[in-house]
Design an enzyme around this catalytic site. Structure first.
Site, short mmCIF file in Angstrom:
data_model
loop_
_atom_site.label_atom_id
_atom_site.label_comp_id
_atom_site.label_asym_id
_atom_site.label_seq_id
_atom_site.Cartn_x
_atom_site.Cartn_y
_atom_site.Cartn_z
N HIS A 194 15.72 61.45 78.05
CA HIS A 194 16.26 61.15 76.76
C HIS A 194 16.68 62.38 75.97
O HIS A 194 17.62 62.00 74.85
CB HIS A 194 15.38 60.30 76.16
CG HIS A 194 15.12 59.05 76.82
ND1 HIS A 194 13.89 58.91 77.63
CD2 HIS A 194 15.77 57.78 76.63
CE1 HIS A 194 13.92 57.40 78.07
NE2 HIS A 194 15.00 56.79 77.34
N ASP A 266 21.27 54.97 84.59
CA ASP A 266 20.28 55.07 83.28
C ASP A 266 21.25 55.33 82.04
O ASP A 266 22.79 55.37 82.06
CB ASP A 266 19.58 56.31 83.51
CG ASP A 266 18.06 55.97 82.70
OD1 ASP A 266 18.03 55.18 81.91
OD2 ASP A 266 17.11 56.73 82.75
#
Length: 537
Positions: A194, A266
């Site tokens: 992230h 993702d």
């Protein structure tokens, strides 16, 4: 004459291209009802919608939301990141009714894993969700991993493989498509994708025997989708992260592993890709590499993002940067999964026609588990015979050290929660710990939260001062990764050796305290199971 952002006149071929570009997107949105722009995009070709905790208030509200989406497009894919355990969107405000993968791997009962996944899938299906970005098939070989941890079934490859297969089978037997992640394996990383691009420096032999084995098992079990990882694996592709790598997605996953289902990226707004490539170029490269669906919306959730990604894909086809046949093939795979979910959820019982799943009475009845149908099991999606399976699993996952010399508490303690910064996958809004459950069992329990602090000694001293004469229950999460937390425990135990320690992450640090309880996850049911052990219930 209708024109789009590029200014090109509309035509039949152009409309098909634009619809394909919309079809491969999986955007999120803000709010608890679908905005007008999202409904309009569904009419224009968008086939998938992603839900997050911000979109969910109650089972009734969620059912109404998904019903409105289906009124616009009957075969819409409604996706969610509902792993259970620490990562929950259905119960982001309360904590999950199911333990996560690490707890299930600790028990190592594949039938239990299959039944937990089936019950979770049943609740999703009842609320109108038909695609789950789960399970995590990552082998957690690096104990310092900041983003996988208890989301993994464990560090043993064979164990992870067999539970991944069981989870896929259980979830899909409820009519919900599984999306096994994060290919080719996110377990041996020390960086959260992230925030930055992780790198795995394993050779191909190790990757084949460790990282890829659970994905082989998932494919053999029939997983309908696989999610790619934003990680760099130089042994596979020294230049591009897996999500953007033709070798990883097309040559390895499609070719060598023989996978023919949907490949989902993702979140494209994650810094591992967005910081270097941007979401538009990254999305084009991902589709060109072999991905079929672009997940976006965790942090970007508006019509402008959808328009930008649609136009980027259309422009890439027109310029020759992306083959039109590749985009069309990706859209075909999305529509094929939409057809599968429509057929699979036609069975209103949620059993998906599979009578082999369950025998719930054999698992749930007996001991403390036979009264749970209307308790923790009834939060989202109703109760049913399997409703208490999450708490049963959480109780079985407990590892207790010192029970032979421990007398259960009869007076309300002080709970000191040493709280690390939550990773984005888990979300800071999801509650965790044992205080709420101990308050229920031992009224008058007080609690204090001690956030990540460079000086753990100060945190330990503050907890001692706040506790006064009360017995202390210290709650930690991955003590081995947080030196300040370990120091805080040192301070507590030096002054109060009767302190009870509850570890709700990976129990890598040696057990200590008058009683040490490892829950193998921080779901609400894990907190309840630990509280019962403390109170002797």
């Amino acid at each position: 004459m209708t024109t789009f952002a590029s200014g090109t006149p509309a035509s039949g071929a152009r409309d098909a291209l634009t619809r394909d570009a919309l079809t491969v997107l999986q955007p999120g949105f803000t709010g608890t009802t679908p905005p007008d722009w999202l409904l309009r995009r569904l009419d224009e070709g968008l086939t998938s919608v992603a839900l997050f905790g911000r979109n969910i208030l109650s089972p009734e509200q969620l059912s109404a939301l998904t019903g409105r989406l289906r009124a616009e497009r009957e075969d819409v894919l409604v996706a969610i990141d509902e792993e259970g355990g620490d990562v929950t969107r259905l119960e982001a405000r309360t904590g999950s009714s199911f333990p996560g993968n690490h707890a299930l791997g600790t028990v190592d009962d594949v039938e239990l894993t299959r039944e937990v996944a089936h019950e979770l899938g049943r609740r999703l299906a009842v609320c109108g969700v038909n695609l789950n970005w789960a399970p995590s098939a990552d082998v957690n070989s690096n104990p310092a991993n900041p983003v996988i941890g208890v989301r993994s079934f464990g560090s043993d490859t064979d164990l992870v493989a067999r539970h991944t297969a069981a989870y896929v089978t259980g979830l899909q037997s409820a009519g919900v498509a599984a999306c096994t992640k994060h290919f080719p394996g996110h377990g041996d990383t020390a960086v959260d994708s992230h925030h930055a691009l992780p790198r795995i420096d394993a050779d191909t032999a190790l990757l084949a025997s460790r990282e890829l084995a659970p994905f082989h098992a998932a494919i053999a079990a029939g997983t309908r989708a696989v999610m790619s990882a934003h990680i760099l694996v130089p042994a596979l592709d020294p230049d591009r992260p897996a999500t953007l790598s033709h070798h990883v997605l097309s040559d390895l996953l499609r070719g060598e592993l023989g996978y023919d289902g949907l490949i989902i990226t993702d979140g494209m707004e994650m810094r591992a890709v967005a910081a270097t490539y941007g979401i538009e170029r990254g999305s084009v490269l991902a589709i060109a590499a072999g991905a079929d669906a672009i997940c976006v919306g965790g942090g970007l959730a508006d019509d402008e993002t959808v328009r930008r990604l649609r136009d980027a894909l259309v422009t890439a086809v027109r310029s020759g940067a992306l083959a039109e046949e590749r985009l069309a093939d990706a859209a075909r795979r999305v529509r094929a999964l939409a057809r599968w979910t429509t057929a699979a959820t036609a069975d209103p019982t949620g059993d998906g026609g599979d009578s082999t799943v369950g025998a719930p009475a054999a698992t749930v009845t007996g001991g403390r588990g036979d009264h749970l149908g209307g308790d923790l099991g009834g939060d989202l999606g109703g109760g049913g015979a399997r409703a208490g399976i999450g708490l049963v699993a959480a109780r079985r996952a407990l590892a207790v050290t010192g029970a032979d010399r421990f007398k259960p508490l009869t007076e309300a303690p002080y709970v000191a929660a040493f709280t690390p910064v939550a990773n984005i996958a888990v979300g800071a809004e999801t509650p965790w710990g044992v205080a709420a459950e101990l308050c229920r069992l031992l009224p008058g329990t007080e609690t204090g939260t001690f956030a990540e602090n460079a000086d753990g000694q100060d945190a330990g001293a503050a907890a001692l001062a706040a506790a006064g004469d009360r017995r202390i229950v210290a709650v930690v999460r991955d003590e081995h990764r947080h030196p300040w937390m370990a120091t805080a425990l040192d301070t507590l135990l030096a002054a109060r050796p009767d302190t009870i320690v509850v570890e709700m992450g990976i129990p890598q640090a040696p057990p200590r305290g008058a009683l040490h309880i490892a829950t193998h996850g921080a779901a609400r049911v894990c907190g309840r199971a630990a509280a019962e052990a403390v109170a002797g219930v």
